[in-house]
Design a protein around this motif. Sequence first.
Motif: not given
Length: 370
Positions: A302, A334, A336-338, A350-351, A354, A361, A363
């Motif tokens: 990414w 950051v 939100s993630v998904n 968070i890593s 991801i 992805l 975000m």
Amino acid sequence: RLRLHDGKLIKDRRYHLRTYPNCFVAKELTDWLIDHKEAPDRETGIRLMQKLMDHYIIHHVCDEHLDYKDAKLLYRFRKDDGTFPLSKDVKVFMRGQSLYEKLVSVEESILKVREENAVKYQRTFLGCEMIDWLVQEGEAENRKEAVELGRALLEHGIIQHVSNRHHFLDSDILYQFWINFRRRRRLTELLNESSSRALSESPDSPFCLRKLNPDPANTSFLSVQTNKEIKIVSAVRRSSITSLAGNSNPYFSATPTLVFPPVAECNPKSVLKRPITNEELLSPGAPYIKKTLTIVGDAVGWGFVVRGGRPCHIQAVDPGGPAAAAGMKVCQFVFSVNGMYVLHLDYQTISSLIMTGPRTLVMEVMEAIE
């Protein structure tokens, strides 16, 4: 979880004219942990349950509380409501556990105590023996598929060559199960596994996945790469964790190194001019705008680095990578993630989100208004 079901702590409960299936009361569970010697005091019990929340094992029934509170609040195991994230890493781990249980339960098991170079090893087997067994038991359709499965198990730290010198091969080389799945464990072990030192000294740990580093490149950007030799069983992913830990050895050199989560000293100097709090980000009229970025990972990954915590920020962006093309910039926060709110999480978590998620992805980030 199973013990709580047996003890009727997990059951359907009614609150405000609504029934919540398969849930438990946090305060009752804390009492249970102390009564059953799983925690010495309430503070430890709360920390243990917070660990399970951080690893997406339990959650508040309405997701209104992001922290575990020792109160009359309802929580639920994600396996009981179908929201437990079955990543490829977890699936390989569960497959390894299933194979181990099957092997130790038969009378003439290929798992034996063997000796090599005057050293005795537990739970050992020959590579060719394992392949014969996998095909014979229908765990693999052919020898090639069996080798792919063995390699996936090795890369996740479930099995290993007894002296860590070989990948999994169809030969008379000696391997062993590195994890003893039948060892009795206590929840308090979770609190002792926060550093690479603790992880390396607990090879029987069931609470983490350890993978050998298959990538000779030394990169500082979150990325994903599929190992060509394991097309179906496992996708091997690498991240900035690898390079920050100083691990740039070629794939399976004479002394391959296990990759662990980073320790504090690996965190580089922040690019932020000053620390920012969640309250400051979310306060009415704050000079920040929210953006949604859709980043499609390429063959390398990414192309960005996340650092910090509560909130995390973008530390670096590869100018030629997918993240830059999607509009990602250094110093964005950051959100939100998904679809998962992450302002309260640290960068390691968070890593992990991801790397175990899909290649595409999505975000949400918060950016300062210039």
